[in-house]
Design a protein around this motif. Structure first.
Motif, mmCIF file in Angstrom:
data_model
loop_
_atom_site.group_PDB
_atom_site.id
_atom_site.type_symbol
_atom_site.label_atom_id
_atom_site.label_comp_id
_atom_site.label_asym_id
_atom_site.label_seq_id
_atom_site.Cartn_x
_atom_site.Cartn_y
_atom_site.Cartn_z
ATOM 1 N N PRO A 163 0.805 -1.227 0.000
ATOM 2 C CA PRO A 163 0.000 0.000 0.000
ATOM 3 C C PRO A 163 0.836 1.274 0.000
ATOM 4 O O PRO A 163 0.322 2.340 -0.359
ATOM 5 C CB PRO A 163 -0.830 -0.130 1.283
ATOM 6 N N GLU A 164 2.119 1.189 0.404
ATOM 7 C CA GLU A 164 2.963 2.380 0.395
ATOM 8 C C GLU A 164 3.315 2.836 -1.015
ATOM 9 O O GLU A 164 3.766 3.962 -1.218
ATOM 10 C CB GLU A 164 4.263 2.115 1.164
ATOM 11 N N ILE A 165 3.109 1.953 -1.999
ATOM 12 C CA ILE A 165 3.373 2.302 -3.393
ATOM 13 C C ILE A 165 2.062 2.730 -4.036
ATOM 14 O O ILE A 165 1.149 1.928 -4.224
ATOM 15 C CB ILE A 165 3.990 1.113 -4.147
ATOM 16 N N LYS A 166 1.959 4.022 -4.368
ATOM 17 C CA LYS A 166 0.751 4.584 -4.959
ATOM 18 C C LYS A 166 0.969 4.710 -6.470
ATOM 19 O O LYS A 166 1.786 5.511 -6.935
ATOM 20 C CB LYS A 166 0.440 5.966 -4.379
ATOM 21 N N ILE A 167 0.235 3.913 -7.242
ATOM 22 C CA ILE A 167 0.383 3.913 -8.691
ATOM 23 C C ILE A 167 -0.598 4.905 -9.308
ATOM 24 O O ILE A 167 -1.777 4.943 -8.953
ATOM 25 C CB ILE A 167 0.154 2.502 -9.254
#
Length: 206
Positions: A148-152
């Motif tokens: 979830p820390e990676i926002k695409i």
């Protein structure tokens, strides 16, 4: 007889002691602050490295599976999330899918799973907070493969498919994958942008 004066060794005055203690406290405070700052920067770099390693692993997984797959197709229509951040979605299968640009989903037949299609899709609550999901059950159960820390960002990410029409055709199927967005850790945002192109390894029509 000469009278000798007694020499008395004087110690530090109270003012001198206060000044010395004050300087010591200031220096120690600056030193501790520097150590904490370096430690925070180190943890940030380690976290960013871990997330970049995750993105690289995900990209390699997609490249390997797509290269070995067949009947590449594009189109995934989300039916909404299920329990535990999973998604159930429908795969849009086309019989003549020569090219698709800037799409958020792709599916194909894996080399080791018979007729059950594998799919990748960018899903999430809005266009700036997507995650990459994978399904090995023809869209019945999409599970997240990015944290979830990676926002695409949907406006900068997606798939491009060319040469995917049914045999006979004149172009080998090829997929371009782009992952772009930001990594967020303790309020600090770091942008990323990855792109690669993979061709189907099996000669089209075999």
């Amino acid at each position: 007889m000469k009278k000798e004066k007694l020499k008395i060794n004087k110690g530090f005055t109270l003012i001198e002691v206060l000044i010395a203690v004050g300087l010591f406290v200031i220096i120690m405070t600056m030193g501790v602050a520097s150590v904490l700052q370096v430690n925070t920067a180190y943890k940030k770099s380690q976290q960013q490295r871990a997330m970049m390693d995750t993105l690289s692993f995900v990209m390699e997984d997609m490249v390997r599976n797509i290269a070995l797959g067949t009947e590449i197709n594009c189109g995934v229509s989300s039916a909404g999330p299920t329990s535990n951040d999973y998604y159930s979605a429908n795969l849009e299968i086309y019989s003549d899918n020569a090219s698709c640009y800037d799409i958020l989903g792709i599916s194909f037949l894996p080399f080791d799973n018979g007729s059950t299609r594998t799919a990748y899709a960018f899903l999430g609550p809005d266009n700036e907070h997507l995650r990459l999901y994978k399904s090995t059950q023809a869209g019945a159960d999409f599970y997240p493969v990015t944290p979830p820390e990676i926002k695409i960002d949907a406006t900068k990410s997606g798939f491009r498919v060319t040469g995917a029409e049914l045999f006979p055709d004149t172009q080998q199927p090829k997929v371009t994958i782009r992952l772009a967005g930001k990594m967020v850790w303790k309020g600090v945002e770091s942008p990323f942008d990855l792109e690669t192109t993979v061709s189907q390894r099996l000669i089209d029509g075999e």
